[in-house]
Design a protein around this motif. Structure first.
Motif, mmCIF file in Angstrom:
data_model
loop_
_atom_site.group_PDB
_atom_site.id
_atom_site.type_symbol
_atom_site.label_atom_id
_atom_site.label_comp_id
_atom_site.label_asym_id
_atom_site.label_seq_id
_atom_site.Cartn_x
_atom_site.Cartn_y
_atom_site.Cartn_z
ATOM 1 N N ASN A 29 0.960 -1.252 -0.190
ATOM 2 C CA ASN A 29 0.032 0.021 0.015
ATOM 3 C C ASN A 29 0.731 1.325 0.081
ATOM 4 O O ASN A 29 2.174 1.351 0.075
ATOM 5 N N HIS A 30 0.268 2.444 0.130
ATOM 6 C CA HIS A 30 1.128 3.601 -0.044
ATOM 7 C C HIS A 30 1.828 3.841 1.413
ATOM 8 O O HIS A 30 3.096 4.585 1.048
ATOM 9 N N ALA A 31 1.402 3.602 2.390
ATOM 10 C CA ALA A 31 2.212 3.438 3.869
ATOM 11 C C ALA A 31 3.593 2.834 3.596
ATOM 12 O O ALA A 31 4.649 3.230 3.730
ATOM 13 N N LEU A 79 8.999 10.515 5.264
ATOM 14 C CA LEU A 79 8.692 9.857 6.760
ATOM 15 C C LEU A 79 7.347 10.577 7.264
ATOM 16 O O LEU A 79 6.506 10.012 7.757
ATOM 17 N N LEU A 80 7.025 12.036 6.766
ATOM 18 C CA LEU A 80 5.763 12.493 7.116
ATOM 19 C C LEU A 80 4.808 11.677 6.372
ATOM 20 O O LEU A 80 3.763 11.526 7.008
ATOM 21 N N MET A 81 4.990 11.352 4.840
ATOM 22 C CA MET A 81 3.676 10.955 4.315
ATOM 23 C C MET A 81 3.746 9.531 4.767
ATOM 24 O O MET A 81 2.529 8.983 4.772
ATOM 25 N N PHE A 82 4.792 8.797 5.238
ATOM 26 C CA PHE A 82 4.505 7.433 5.907
ATOM 27 C C PHE A 82 3.789 7.545 6.830
ATOM 28 O O PHE A 82 2.656 6.765 7.259
ATOM 29 N N VAL A 83 3.829 8.393 8.045
ATOM 30 C CA VAL A 83 3.137 8.633 9.017
ATOM 31 C C VAL A 83 1.756 8.785 8.610
ATOM 32 O O VAL A 83 0.884 8.341 9.393
ATOM 33 N N TYR A 85 -0.048 8.158 6.126
ATOM 34 C CA TYR A 85 -0.716 7.030 5.591
ATOM 35 C C TYR A 85 -0.829 5.809 6.894
ATOM 36 O O TYR A 85 -1.947 5.297 6.975
ATOM 37 N N TYR A 86 0.348 5.659 7.470
ATOM 38 C CA TYR A 86 0.172 4.731 8.866
ATOM 39 C C TYR A 86 -1.049 4.940 9.564
ATOM 40 O O TYR A 86 -1.629 4.294 10.385
ATOM 41 N N CYS A 87 -1.126 6.372 9.884
ATOM 42 C CA CYS A 87 -2.244 6.618 10.802
ATOM 43 C C CYS A 87 -3.548 6.838 10.434
ATOM 44 O O CYS A 87 -4.828 7.266 10.922
ATOM 45 N N GLY A 88 -3.718 6.628 9.065
ATOM 46 C CA GLY A 88 -5.125 6.391 8.331
ATOM 47 C C GLY A 88 -5.470 7.807 8.147
ATOM 48 O O GLY A 88 -6.993 7.891 8.036
ATOM 49 N N GLN A 89 -4.955 8.897 8.037
ATOM 50 C CA GLN A 89 -5.249 10.448 7.758
ATOM 51 C C GLN A 89 -4.940 10.830 6.296
ATOM 52 O O GLN A 89 -5.183 11.909 6.126
#
Length: 729
Positions: A29-31, A79-83, A85-89
């Motif tokens: 996925n994107h994350a 890193l910001l974009m990973f966070v 998507y990881y947080c579902g935002q």
């Protein structure tokens, strides 16, 4: 110390290479994609800085620094974009404005890299620099420019926002396992920013402390991947559910360990936090039974869904849906049905079911048959198609007889006078009956008084229905000879005439003792003799009742074995004294027109929506209207239709009544609440033809009503009246 730092650089580069390979292999996925970008950018940065540490000249140091920045400028962004998507935002960044903002941020990072590449020619990022041979190793000593300070602030903003999202996620996660993973992801970010702060404060002197911070952050990411499955069940479960739904959701891996559960699940299974294994056993036991189970006054339906990583099973998601309200609603419906049955509503229910269940397939048959007649060029195929049309209309006639009898008996049959063209009505009758007569080897004769006024006012549909029943019976009960239809008139008073119809045949005739049975419903004369003749035994009964409503009656004379004669008169208002003239000429023109279909209009700018839960019914409407060039959108449910009307503006909306989940009337009510449907014309397109159906749909808010099976000509005429005139060509 120098050699220890070199060892850290080599170790971090090797570790990051393996991290990149691991993330790339498991990316789903994107994350995961942004985590891969983060790992790759960190590896490039650390490799470049290793070159800086090994440089002996200023040129080598600058080249290696520029190489490291090709990765470094993308570390905070990825890193910001990973966070996010990881947080579902990620939904927050799906708008056009958000996309523009992200493009702007990307431009800032690209600009930073360009300034580093041209550091010899500008002072924006490094206001000054020099190569010094002192400290732990030869290195570049520099002073930060204004862009460097602004870039540092941007990185701090990234960090604050990322930690805020992680903190919010930590608070909403209920599984200790997930909370631990959140902590390690947060630790990776905190470590990076702490060493970044140490670097800008000047603690590292010759050595860049951010590089060490990135190396330590890698360790935390490794722990999150291997110990807390950062690339596994959690993200796959997120694809299937969102964290907060009304349904209770529990995700379990292949080892029986809980990877995720939401708040409703915690309320449904209180032991899930303190005794997770006990909760898993109970959940599996309930799911294996598959039955609805009760907790207090609430009732839940379990559902089991596999979580797969490609073809490999990675876990199971258990969903528990609260069915209390639905089951209560079903019980209420059952009670209402029982009360309805006790009030002797069985006949109406039967007729409604017959109307819908039989008319829907007939609609498909006759609709597709109409397209064959329009488009086929082969005479044999056209002949087959006419046979299908005849059989379909016969079946429809039987259904209409039963429904009409119900309307008359319940006193809901309405006589609705309208202006009509008598010649057109007679031509329609001839078209409907002549071919059947010819196929039986009968001679069909037509005698119409040319002086009858052409435009009259009366219930054209009911008069045509009466005459058609008489003609159909004449053809059915005549084996050889002639069927003759005569139309005449007598002037009456106050601008009216007595319009008379006479149908005479050379058929089997009726015995005098059977005359009283002629108008009895569901009764056929000489049943044994006529068992091979189609019919329901309702035709004459309906004719008599309809004529009674119009102030007339049916006259019958018959000689057994020689033939019968049926006639009636109805008073009609004269609209125009223009005479009908030569009906035969009009019939020949109409027959030629039927051979070659011509659409009534073109409206390529018009747009309509057709809502029906049966796909073939949608096909019928689309095919019948395709030569009008009208833009047609289709929806197979009320919910799908509501989504479409929010996206498009429609001139006319056809809605079927009987649909699952949300029926046609409910769909209409929801549509009328939307501003997007203002000005649209709503048409009830339905197989429901029971008593009072038309008025029911008009009372519900529909503009008009069109029953199935749909006739192409009627559909075009209705649409022609409903569409804005400026869109019709």
């Amino acid at each position: 110390m120098y050699h220890f730092l070199l060892f850290i650089q080599y170790a971090s580069i090797i570790g990051l290479i393996f991290e990149c390979m691991l993330v790339l292999k498991n990316s789903k996925n994107h994350a995961h994609s942004y985590l891969f970008q983060y790992s790759m950018a960190t590896m490039v940065n650390n490799a470049g800085y290793l070159g800086v540490m090994l440089s002996k000249t200023e040129g080598e140091a600058i080249l290696c620094l520029q190489m490291s920045y090709s990765g470094r400028v993308w570390i905070p962004f990825s890193l910001l974009m990973f966070v996010i998507y990881y947080c579902g935002q990620e939904k927050r960044f799906c708008t056009r404005r958000s996309h523009v903002f992200l493009y702007l941020l990307s431009f800032c990072h690209i600009a930073t890299y360009i300034l580093v590449l041209t550091m010899k020619y500008n002072t924006l990022y490094y206001s000054s620099f020099e190569f010094v041979n002192e400290g732990l190793f030869p290195h570049l000593r520099y002073s930060s420019g204004i862009w460097h300070h602004l870039y540092d602030l941007l990185i701090l903003a990234y960090t604050v926002y990322g930690l805020k999202l992680l903190f919010q996620k930590y608070r909403t996660d209920f599984s200790p396992f997930e909370k631990q993973r959140d902590i390690f992801v947060s630790a990776a970010i905190v470590t990076s920013i702490l060493f970044f702060i140490l670097e800008i404060s000047g603690v590292g002197e010759a050595y860049d402390m951010t590089v060490l911070g990135y190396a330590i952050s890698t360790v935390f990411i490794y722990i999150a991947i291997f110990r807390y499955r950062l690339l596994n069940t959690r993200d796959l479960a997120r694809k299937f559910v969102v964290d907060r739904l009304s349904e209770a959701i529990v995700a379990v891996d292949i080892y029986g360990r809980i990877g995720f559960f939401n708040e409703p699940a915690a309320l449904l299974f209180p032991e899930i936090k303190d005794e997770p294994q006990k909760a898993v056993r109970r959940i599996k036991e309930i799911a294996d039974k598959g039955d609805i189970f009760a907790v207090g006054e609430r009732k839940y339906q379990p559902e089991v869904n596999e979580l797969k990583n490609g073809e490999k099973l990675s876990g199971t998601a258990y969903v528990f849906t609260d069915e209390t309200d639905r089951l209560r609603y079903i019980e209420e419906l059952k009670e209402q049905k029982r009360l309805a049955d006790s009030a002797n509503r069985a006949k109406s229910t039967f007729l409604a079911n017959m109307s819908h269940d039989i008319r829907s397939p007939i609609n498909a048959v006759l609709g597709m048959d109409e397209m064959i007649l329009r488009e086929s060029k082969e005479n044999q195929i056209i002949s087959y198609a006419y046979n299908i049309q005849t059989a379909g209309k016969t079946l429809l006639s039987l259904i209409n007889d039963i429904l009409d009898l119900s309307k008359v008996e319940e006193g809901k049959m309405e006589i609705i006078p309208v202006q009509y063209d008598l010649s057109s009505m007679v031509v329609d009758l001839v078209n409907l009956i002549q071919e059947r007569a010819v196929k039986k080897g009968l001679k069909f004769e037509l005698d119409v008084n040319r002086k009858i006024p052409c435009l009259l006012n009366g219930d054209e549909i009911r008069i045509k229905q009466c005459v058609l029943n008489l003609l159909t019976n004449a053809v059915k009960y005549t084996k050889e000879g002639t069927v003759r239809m005569s139309v005449d008139f007598e002037p009456s008073d106050n601008g009216t005439i007595l319009l008379s119809f006479n149908v005479k045949d050379t058929g089997i005739g009726i015995k005098q003792e059977d005359m009283e049975k002629l108008f009895a419903a569901f009764t056929r004369i000489e049943e044994k003799r006529n068992r091979n003749i189609e019919g329901s035994g309702l035709g004459m009964s309906i004719v008599q009742k309809l004529l009674s409503l119009m102030g007339s009656e049916l006259a019958v004379s018959s000689v057994y074995g020689e033939g019968s004669e049926f006639s009636f008169e109805v008073k009609q208002e004269v609209v125009s004294k223009e005479e009908v003239g030569d009906i035969t000429k009009r019939f020949n023109e109409t027959r030629e027109h039927r051979r070659k279909y011509n659409e009534l209009f073109h409206a390529p700018e018009a747009r309509i929506l057709v809502v029906d839960d049966t796909e073939i019914n949608l096909d019928v409407i689309e095919h019948l209207l395709k030569r009008t060039l009208v833009q047609i959108d289709r929806a197979m449910s009320g919910y799908e239709a509501l989504n479409l009307v929010k996206m498009h503006s429609y001139d006319c909306i056809f809605i079927d009544h009987v649909m699952p989940e949300m029926d046609g009337i409910e769909t209409l009510q929801e549509m009328k609440k939307l501003k997007e449907t203002e000005g649209a014309v709503f048409i009830a397109l339905t197989a429901n033809a029971i008593s009072g159906a038309r008025q029911m749909y008009l009372d519900a808010g529909f503009t008009n009503y069109l029953s199935k099976p749909v006739e192409g000509e009627k559909l075009e005429r209705l649409l022609y009246e409903c569409l804005p005139k400026e869109k019709i060509e």
